[in-house]
Design an enzyme around this catalytic site. Structure first.
Site, PDB file in Angstrom:
ATOM      1  N   CYS A 183       0.835  -1.207   0.000  1.00 11.97           N
ATOM      2  CA  CYS A 183       0.000   0.000   0.000  1.00 11.97           C
ATOM      3  C   CYS A 183       0.870   1.258   0.000  1.00 11.97           C
ATOM      4  O   CYS A 183       1.557   1.543   0.982  1.00 11.97           O
ATOM      5  CB  CYS A 183      -0.910  -0.046   1.232  1.00 11.97           C
ATOM      6  SG  CYS A 183      -1.806   1.482   1.560  1.00 11.97           S
ATOM      7  N   CYS A 186       0.186   3.835   2.745  1.00  9.28           N
ATOM      8  CA  CYS A 186       0.659   3.301   4.028  1.00  9.28           C
ATOM      9  C   CYS A 186       2.147   3.595   4.210  1.00  9.28           C
ATOM     10  O   CYS A 186       2.582   3.996   5.299  1.00  9.28           O
ATOM     11  CB  CYS A 186       0.441   1.792   4.109  1.00  9.28           C
ATOM     12  SG  CYS A 186      -1.288   1.295   4.038  1.00  9.28           S
TER      13      CYS A 186
END
Length: 137
Positions: A40, A43
């Site tokens: 991600c 993230c």
């Protein structure tokens, strides 16, 4: 998840998760959880922010959970997108941020670090959302 984790505890099992939540409950502490994934992008952008906040607000307990490694916890807390940041007091969710919203995360960490009762008088179980997020489903 290489690099400086600051005061962030990496949770890699349901048992460790339960231990951390019980410990926080017994100590009257608020937990801030970063539900993340290695794949991600948002993230990865938030990881250093989360680490810095863990150093600044050491009264809070900062946990990082990889959604692919600890799927039982991810499912139990109904995580649908990453990053998702949960604020937990006494084993219950008191706040939530969905997406890479640095300003909101900083604001909420400051609020809960200075208000350990965990009671948000403005919005109970408030959910903030940001367009910078990755979906699981």
């Amino acid at each position: 998840m290489a690099g400086d984790h600051g005061n962030v505890h990496v949770v890699n099992s349901k048992q460790l998760w339960e231990t951390k939540v019980e410990d926080a409950k017994s100590r009257g502490k608020i937990i801030v959880v970063d539900f993340t994934a290695t794949w991600c992008g948002p993230c990865r952008l938030m990881a250093p922010v989360f680490s810095d906040l863990s150093k600044k607000y050491d009264i809070l307990i900062f946990l990082k959970v990889d959604v692919d490694e600890v799927q039982e916890v991810t499912t139990e807390w109904e995580i649908r997108a990453m990053p998702t940041f949960l604020f937990i007091k006494d084993g219950k969710q008191i706040d939530k941020i969905v997406g890479a919203n640095k300003a909101d995360l900083e604001k909420k960490c400051h609020y809960y670090a200075t208000n350990q009762s965990g009671i948000d008088l403005h919005a109970s179980k408030h959910v903030s959302s940001s367009p910078s997020r990755c979906h699981i489903c």
